[in-house]
Design a protein around this motif. Structure first.
Motif, mmCIF file in Angstrom:
data_model
loop_
_atom_site.group_PDB
_atom_site.id
_atom_site.type_symbol
_atom_site.label_atom_id
_atom_site.label_comp_id
_atom_site.label_asym_id
_atom_site.label_seq_id
_atom_site.Cartn_x
_atom_site.Cartn_y
_atom_site.Cartn_z
ATOM 1 N N ASN A 120 0.819 -1.213 0.000
ATOM 2 C CA ASN A 120 0.000 0.000 0.000
ATOM 3 C C ASN A 120 0.853 1.265 0.000
ATOM 4 O O ASN A 120 0.439 2.294 -0.551
ATOM 5 C CB ASN A 120 -0.931 -0.004 1.215
ATOM 6 C CG ASN A 120 -2.025 -1.047 1.099
ATOM 7 O OD1 ASN A 120 -2.443 -1.393 -0.003
ATOM 8 N ND2 ASN A 120 -2.485 -1.577 2.229
ATOM 9 N N VAL A 121 2.037 1.203 0.590
ATOM 10 C CA VAL A 121 2.942 2.360 0.569
ATOM 11 C C VAL A 121 3.469 2.579 -0.845
ATOM 12 O O VAL A 121 3.539 3.715 -1.328
ATOM 13 C CB VAL A 121 4.120 2.172 1.547
ATOM 14 C CG1 VAL A 121 5.139 3.315 1.400
ATOM 15 C CG2 VAL A 121 3.618 2.115 2.982
ATOM 16 N N LEU A 122 3.817 1.497 -1.529
ATOM 17 C CA LEU A 122 4.408 1.605 -2.869
ATOM 18 C C LEU A 122 3.400 2.063 -3.918
ATOM 19 O O LEU A 122 3.778 2.653 -4.926
ATOM 20 C CB LEU A 122 5.009 0.254 -3.285
ATOM 21 C CG LEU A 122 5.771 0.205 -4.609
ATOM 22 C CD1 LEU A 122 6.896 1.235 -4.642
ATOM 23 C CD2 LEU A 122 6.331 -1.188 -4.859
ATOM 24 N N SER A 123 2.120 1.817 -3.696
ATOM 25 C CA SER A 123 1.110 2.240 -4.683
ATOM 26 C C SER A 123 -0.107 2.818 -3.977
ATOM 27 O O SER A 123 -1.174 2.228 -3.967
ATOM 28 C CB SER A 123 0.700 1.062 -5.566
ATOM 29 O OG SER A 123 0.242 -0.027 -4.772
ATOM 30 N N GLY A 124 0.071 3.991 -3.385
ATOM 31 C CA GLY A 124 -1.025 4.678 -2.709
ATOM 32 C C GLY A 124 -1.033 6.147 -3.062
ATOM 33 O O GLY A 124 -0.361 6.590 -3.992
ATOM 34 N N THR A 125 -1.806 6.931 -2.324
ATOM 35 C CA THR A 125 -1.913 8.363 -2.608
ATOM 36 C C THR A 125 -0.577 9.076 -2.442
ATOM 37 O O THR A 125 -0.235 9.971 -3.206
ATOM 38 C CB THR A 125 -2.960 8.997 -1.673
ATOM 39 O OG1 THR A 125 -4.220 8.345 -1.869
ATOM 40 C CG2 THR A 125 -3.133 10.480 -1.967
ATOM 41 N N LEU A 126 0.195 8.675 -1.436
ATOM 42 C CA LEU A 126 1.475 9.335 -1.146
ATOM 43 C C LEU A 126 2.648 8.413 -1.436
ATOM 44 O O LEU A 126 3.650 8.423 -0.724
ATOM 45 C CB LEU A 126 1.500 9.774 0.322
ATOM 46 C CG LEU A 126 0.461 10.826 0.714
ATOM 47 C CD1 LEU A 126 0.465 11.048 2.217
ATOM 48 C CD2 LEU A 126 0.723 12.132 -0.007
ATOM 49 N N ASP A 127 2.536 7.616 -2.474
ATOM 50 C CA ASP A 127 3.575 6.619 -2.734
ATOM 51 C C ASP A 127 4.858 7.256 -3.269
ATOM 52 O O ASP A 127 4.834 8.325 -3.888
ATOM 53 C CB ASP A 127 3.064 5.544 -3.698
ATOM 54 C CG ASP A 127 2.611 6.129 -5.023
ATOM 55 O OD1 ASP A 127 3.459 6.638 -5.767
ATOM 56 O OD2 ASP A 127 1.401 6.076 -5.321
ATOM 57 N N PRO A 128 6.003 6.596 -3.016
ATOM 58 C CA PRO A 128 7.280 7.125 -3.517
ATOM 59 C C PRO A 128 7.350 7.158 -5.036
ATOM 60 O O PRO A 128 8.089 7.967 -5.607
ATOM 61 C CB PRO A 128 8.318 6.159 -2.927
ATOM 62 C CG PRO A 128 7.564 4.910 -2.611
ATOM 63 C CD PRO A 128 6.184 5.352 -2.233
ATOM 64 N N ASP A 129 6.584 6.303 -5.701
ATOM 65 C CA ASP A 129 6.525 6.300 -7.165
ATOM 66 C C ASP A 129 6.012 7.649 -7.662
ATOM 67 O O ASP A 129 6.636 8.319 -8.488
ATOM 68 C CB ASP A 129 5.612 5.151 -7.620
ATOM 69 C CG ASP A 129 5.562 5.001 -9.133
ATOM 70 O OD1 ASP A 129 6.475 5.502 -9.818
ATOM 71 O OD2 ASP A 129 4.613 4.371 -9.642
ATOM 72 N N LYS A 130 4.879 8.074 -7.149
ATOM 73 C CA LYS A 130 4.276 9.337 -7.585
ATOM 74 C C LYS A 130 5.117 10.536 -7.163
ATOM 75 O O LYS A 130 5.287 11.486 -7.927
ATOM 76 C CB LYS A 130 2.859 9.437 -7.011
ATOM 77 C CG LYS A 130 2.017 10.533 -7.665
ATOM 78 C CD LYS A 130 0.649 10.681 -7.018
ATOM 79 C CE LYS A 130 -0.242 9.474 -7.176
ATOM 80 N NZ LYS A 130 -0.218 8.555 -6.037
ATOM 81 N N LEU A 131 5.641 10.478 -5.943
ATOM 82 C CA LEU A 131 6.466 11.589 -5.472
ATOM 83 C C LEU A 131 7.696 11.775 -6.345
ATOM 84 O O LEU A 131 8.172 12.902 -6.547
ATOM 85 C CB LEU A 131 6.893 11.344 -4.019
ATOM 86 C CG LEU A 131 5.804 11.485 -2.954
ATOM 87 C CD1 LEU A 131 6.328 11.048 -1.593
ATOM 88 C CD2 LEU A 131 5.276 12.908 -2.896
ATOM 89 N N ASP A 132 8.227 10.676 -6.871
ATOM 90 C CA ASP A 132 9.387 10.814 -7.752
ATOM 91 C C ASP A 132 8.985 11.230 -9.155
ATOM 92 O O ASP A 132 9.537 12.181 -9.705
ATOM 93 C CB ASP A 132 10.184 9.513 -7.827
ATOM 94 C CG ASP A 132 11.434 9.682 -8.682
ATOM 95 O OD1 ASP A 132 12.440 10.182 -8.160
ATOM 96 O OD2 ASP A 132 11.387 9.345 -9.900
ATOM 97 N N TYR A 133 8.016 10.521 -9.764
ATOM 98 C CA TYR A 133 7.788 10.787 -11.188
ATOM 99 C C TYR A 133 7.213 12.176 -11.449
ATOM 100 O O TYR A 133 7.546 12.805 -12.463
ATOM 101 C CB TYR A 133 6.962 9.684 -11.861
ATOM 102 C CG TYR A 133 5.461 9.675 -11.681
ATOM 103 C CD1 TYR A 133 4.651 10.679 -12.211
ATOM 104 C CD2 TYR A 133 4.829 8.616 -11.047
ATOM 105 C CE1 TYR A 133 3.271 10.643 -12.085
ATOM 106 C CE2 TYR A 133 3.451 8.562 -10.909
ATOM 107 C CZ TYR A 133 2.676 9.583 -11.429
ATOM 108 O OH TYR A 133 1.313 9.551 -11.298
#
Length: 424
Positions: A173-186
């Protein structure tokens, strides 16, 4: 696990530094750095993060590898932040390392040309990533050398892999959520390289506002504005970069070329798995003598893009939207438009008429908030400007059903032909 032990695990041995233009110095252990150098991971250095967007924004040539390293970095920062705020965390060393490795490897199954292949009936890149992690010997050994678990890493990335392990589900859930590091990076990375300011986030503040409560990732109530900023940034990045009409044209041309070749059995889905941008272009170009539509791939490579000649707001009950929900269902309407234009444009080829219907976008707001009194609550519309209604309005302003053709087709003729479909 007590906080001191968690912090030691996340700091000791991180002696290698990777330089990144966005996050500066990114620490790695020698084992994580060795994992990064495995061929399956290095392939990401040959896949552009935003596909053909560099034709519109020349600086947008960063890769899936640089993004993946950024996600790994932010994932580590999140774990460090959580460990500072909690005296005791239900985490294990194996779990934390599996999460960090999952952050680094989350895109290893990704396809070339960004999301050009998204609408085709191909396997999800998360599923392919999980399969690679579990089946590739060199990759698997490198993962285990980091202290991570292969099965746990795969399950964090691929949500279709069944898991009842609470720690795994939390990391997922951390890797694919509202505040995930994926979104914060891309968002930050894509905006940085495109030269637009819209993706920039107050990442340090967001991460410092996160905490672990009741098996959930929470954000301090004072930081709700940061959630709104992320969602608005996503909207602006779609508006200016991801769905720029030139990027949509390039993507639509690639999809049309590939769809035609697949329909004529000149290319199989299996040939599309595990290749990079150059291999993708070479594969399609090698079959162009047997399928004229594949010439569009080289046209895109040379920035000879079709133009958007007519467009309308997306309407879920509209004729084009209803009849053309799937990529293959649009062919009949495209053929009708082509025939309507043929009298005035006898050299127009059937595959040069493309209807583009953007997919839905999710502006997810599922996040738990930690109030001043220490109580955890789910966020709701009354707490945010970015309500469900606003999300719907943003979707409406972004999604345009468009007709792309070669530049010599007049807009007047394109609107007429498209109107014949809409009005019967």
């Amino acid at each position: 696990m007590e906080k001191t032990k968690a912090q030691n695990i996340l700091n000791e041995g991180f002696v290698h530094t990777v330089k990144d233009p966005l996050w500066q110095n990114i620490p790695m252990t020698k084992e994580i750095k060795a994992l990064m150098e495995v061929d399956d991971v290095q392939k990401l250095a040959r896949i552009k993060q935003n596909g053909p967007s560099y034709h519109i924004y020349p600086g947008s040539v960063h890769t899936r590898l640089s993004h993946s390293i950024g996600v790994y970095h932010l994932g580590r920062q999140i774990l460090l932040s959580l460990s500072k705020k909690s005296e005791d965390l239900p985490f294990t060393e194996k779990g934390m390392m599996s999460f960090l490795v999952a952050c680094l490897l989350h895109d290893i199954g990704h396809f070339p040309y960004a999301h050009s292949l998204k609408e085709l009936a191909i396997r999800d890149h998360e599923e392919l990533a999980g399969e690679m992690i579990l089946e590739r010997e060199e990759l698997g050994k490198a993962i285990e050398n980091t202290g991570a678990d292969k099965a746990m890493t795969a399950a964090i990335i691929d949500k279709d892999l069944l898991s009842s392990d609470e720690e795994t589900l939390f990391y997922r859930n951390v890797l694919s959520g509202t505040l995930d590091p994926d979104k914060l990076d891309y968002l930050s990375r894509d905006g940085f390289f495109a030269g637009v300011p819209y993706g920039k986030q107050d990442t340090d503040f967001i991460i410092s506002s996160l905490s672990y409560h009741d098996s959930r990732l929470c954000i301090d109530k004072a930081a709700i504005s940061s959630v709104e900023q992320i969602l608005f940034s996503k909207y602006m990045m779609y508006r200016t970069l991801y769905w720029h009409k030139g990027v949509r044209s390039a993507t639509a041309m690639i999809k049309k070329a590939l769809m035609t070749a697949l329909k004529e059995d000149l290319i199989s889905f299996d040939e599309l798995y595990g290749i990079d941008d150059n291999e993708f272009v070479l594969l399609l170009s090698s079959r162009k003598d047997k399928c004229e539509a594949l010439k569009m791939v080289e046209e895109v490579e040379h920035n000879h893009l079709f133009e958007r000649k007519a467009f309308k707001d997306y309407d879920s009950s509209g004729v084009i939207e209803t009849k053309g929900r799937k990529l293959e269902d649009r062919e009949e309407m495209e053929e009708r438009i082509w025939k309507s234009l043929l009298n005035d444009y006898p050299n127009l080829r059937k595959w040069e008429v493309i209807i583009d219907i953007p997919e839905p976008i999710s502006f997810e707001t599922h996040i738990s908030v930690l109030n001043e009194n220490g109580k955890v609550e789910d966020i709701n519309d009354s707490d945010m400007i970015f309500s469900g209604k606003v999300s719907s309005l943003f979707q409406k302003s972004l999604r345009k059903v468009a007709l792309y053709t070669p530049s010599y087709i007049s807009e007047e003729d394109a609107w007429r032909a498209m109107g014949e479909i809409i009005h019967g």
